[in-house]
Write a protein that holds these residues in place. Structure first.
Motif, PDB file in Angstrom:
ATOM      1  N   SER A 203       0.942  -1.218   0.136  1.00  0.00           N
ATOM      2  CA  SER A 203       0.066   0.061   0.078  1.00  0.00           C
ATOM      3  C   SER A 203       1.137   1.175   0.096  1.00  0.00           C
ATOM      4  N   ALA A 204       1.673   1.318   0.708  1.00  0.00           N
ATOM      5  CA  ALA A 204       2.751   2.456   1.005  1.00  0.00           C
ATOM      6  C   ALA A 204       3.395   2.567  -0.441  1.00  0.00           C
ATOM      7  N   LEU A 205       3.783   1.505  -1.272  1.00  0.00           N
ATOM      8  CA  LEU A 205       4.177   1.638  -2.543  1.00  0.00           C
ATOM      9  C   LEU A 205       3.307   2.422  -3.561  1.00  0.00           C
ATOM     10  N   ARG A 206       2.248   1.906  -3.425  1.00  0.00           N
ATOM     11  CA  ARG A 206       1.137   2.450  -4.367  1.00  0.00           C
ATOM     12  C   ARG A 206       0.924   4.004  -4.022  1.00  0.00           C
ATOM     13  N   MET A 207       1.051   4.292  -2.529  1.00  0.00           N
ATOM     14  CA  MET A 207       0.944   5.756  -2.362  1.00  0.00           C
ATOM     15  C   MET A 207       2.025   6.425  -2.729  1.00  0.00           C
ATOM     16  N   LEU A 208       3.119   6.142  -2.629  1.00  0.00           N
ATOM     17  CA  LEU A 208       4.206   6.610  -3.053  1.00  0.00           C
ATOM     18  C   LEU A 208       4.031   7.017  -4.773  1.00  0.00           C
ATOM     19  N   GLU A 209       3.856   5.774  -5.360  1.00  0.00           N
ATOM     20  CA  GLU A 209       3.711   6.040  -6.819  1.00  0.00           C
ATOM     21  C   GLU A 209       2.724   7.121  -7.222  1.00  0.00           C
ATOM     22  N   ASP A 210       1.502   7.218  -6.582  1.00  0.00           N
ATOM     23  CA  ASP A 210       0.525   8.283  -6.519  1.00  0.00           C
ATOM     24  C   ASP A 210       1.176   9.666  -6.539  1.00  0.00           C
ATOM     25  N   GLY A 211       1.992   9.739  -5.343  1.00  0.00           N
ATOM     26  CA  GLY A 211       2.901  11.059  -5.236  1.00  0.00           C
ATOM     27  C   GLY A 211       1.905  12.020  -4.401  1.00  0.00           C
TER      28      GLY A 211
ATOM     29  N   VAL B 169      10.832   2.422   7.885  1.00  0.00           N
ATOM     30  CA  VAL B 169      10.147   1.699   7.013  1.00  0.00           C
ATOM     31  C   VAL B 169       9.901   2.187   5.790  1.00  0.00           C
ATOM     32  N   GLU B 170       9.030   3.562   5.886  1.00  0.00           N
ATOM     33  CA  GLU B 170       8.449   4.042   4.841  1.00  0.00           C
ATOM     34  C   GLU B 170       9.563   4.634   3.854  1.00  0.00           C
ATOM     35  N   GLU B 171      10.670   5.169   4.669  1.00  0.00           N
ATOM     36  CA  GLU B 171      11.862   5.773   3.929  1.00  0.00           C
ATOM     37  C   GLU B 171      12.694   4.804   3.169  1.00  0.00           C
ATOM     38  N   GLU B 172      12.591   3.476   3.708  1.00  0.00           N
ATOM     39  CA  GLU B 172      13.243   2.359   2.980  1.00  0.00           C
ATOM     40  C   GLU B 172      12.495   2.154   1.765  1.00  0.00           C
ATOM     41  N   LEU B 173      11.119   2.052   1.810  1.00  0.00           N
ATOM     42  CA  LEU B 173      10.523   1.723   0.660  1.00  0.00           C
ATOM     43  C   LEU B 173      10.536   2.775  -0.403  1.00  0.00           C
ATOM     44  N   GLU B 174      10.699   3.938  -0.354  1.00  0.00           N
ATOM     45  CA  GLU B 174      10.849   5.129  -1.314  1.00  0.00           C
ATOM     46  C   GLU B 174      12.169   4.822  -1.750  1.00  0.00           C
ATOM     47  N   LYS B 175      13.164   4.513  -0.978  1.00  0.00           N
ATOM     48  CA  LYS B 175      14.394   4.303  -1.816  1.00  0.00           C
ATOM     49  C   LYS B 175      14.442   3.027  -2.708  1.00  0.00           C
ATOM     50  N   GLU B 176      13.868   2.037  -2.196  1.00  0.00           N
ATOM     51  CA  GLU B 176      13.580   0.687  -3.195  1.00  0.00           C
ATOM     52  C   GLU B 176      12.837   1.192  -4.462  1.00  0.00           C
ATOM     53  N   GLN B 177      11.916   2.065  -4.290  1.00  0.00           N
ATOM     54  CA  GLN B 177      11.136   2.621  -5.525  1.00  0.00           C
ATOM     55  C   GLN B 177      11.926   3.318  -6.385  1.00  0.00           C
TER      56      GLN B 177
END
Length: 58
Positions: free
Chosen positions: A20-28, A45-53
């Motif tokens: 869900s966090a990745l989808r939200m990041l993609e949406d911007g 955790v969220e910051e790590e996901l953003e780095k991965e994305q």
């Protein structure tokens, strides 16, 4: 409920939140802090996901 079953459910929920966090990041539309708040994720955790994305996009 057995400990193993609890761990599996907990792991699945974490994966769901991460997806869900990745989808939200993609949406911007939301900030990292908002995403972490709404999904009850640690901001780290969220910051790590953003780095991965970002790494996946490059």
């Amino acid at each position: 409920m057995s400990r193993i079953m609890e761990e599996l459910i907990e792991e699945f929920m974490d994966d769901e939140k991460k997806e869900s966090a990745l989808r939200m990041l993609e949406d911007g539309k939301l900030s990292n802090q908002e995403i972490a708040k709404y999904l009850k994720l640690d901001i780290k955790v969220e910051e790590e996901l953003e780095k991965e994305q970002k790494a996946a996009v490059c």
